[in-house]
Design an enzyme around this catalytic site. Sequence first.
Site, PDB file in Angstrom:
ATOM      1  N   ARG A 132       0.821  -1.214   0.000  1.00 45.92           N
ATOM      2  CA  ARG A 132       0.000   0.000   0.000  1.00 45.92           C
ATOM      3  C   ARG A 132       0.853   1.261   0.000  1.00 45.92           C
ATOM      4  O   ARG A 132       0.575   2.207  -0.737  1.00 45.92           O
ATOM      5  CB  ARG A 132      -0.967   0.015   1.183  1.00 45.92           C
ATOM      6  CG  ARG A 132      -2.045  -1.055   1.101  1.00 45.92           C
ATOM      7  CD  ARG A 132      -2.860  -1.103   2.363  1.00 45.92           C
ATOM      8  NE  ARG A 132      -1.966  -1.377   3.487  1.00 45.92           N
ATOM      9  CZ  ARG A 132      -2.188  -1.000   4.730  1.00 45.92           C
ATOM     10  NH1 ARG A 132      -3.270  -0.329   5.052  1.00 45.92           N
ATOM     11  NH2 ARG A 132      -1.325  -1.293   5.692  1.00 45.92           N
ATOM     12  N   ASN A 191      -6.137  -2.551   2.218  1.00 43.35           N
ATOM     13  CA  ASN A 191      -6.178  -3.992   2.445  1.00 43.35           C
ATOM     14  C   ASN A 191      -7.631  -4.411   2.593  1.00 43.35           C
ATOM     15  O   ASN A 191      -8.467  -3.636   3.070  1.00 43.35           O
ATOM     16  CB  ASN A 191      -5.430  -4.361   3.728  1.00 43.35           C
ATOM     17  CG  ASN A 191      -3.924  -4.312   3.568  1.00 43.35           C
ATOM     18  OD1 ASN A 191      -3.393  -4.326   2.462  1.00 43.35           O
ATOM     19  ND2 ASN A 191      -3.225  -4.231   4.676  1.00 43.35           N
TER      20      ASN A 191
END
Length: 91
Positions: free
Chosen positions: A18, A36
């Site tokens: 990320r 996520n």
Amino acid sequence: MIRKRVVISGEVQGVYYRDTCRRLARDAGLGGWVRNRADRTVEAVFEGAPQQVERLVAWTRQGPELAIVDDVAVFDETPEGLSGFDIRPTV
């Protein structure tokens, strides 16, 4: 402007996926977000110039150095005019 949603599966959580995605998207001037998901996948939305969006979509197939990407599902969506690129909470 185009918008793509991607869902990445494999060993993609806990490997800076990320954070690296956010940095690359910001550097490319894209709007969107990454997060996520509870099913251990990573989901991202990229909005912006077609060449830049496609470049980030291509990057998702490899990810950062520690990631092991098994599959990337790509979906075309209608742009919403997002600005900035953020990490969103897990869903």
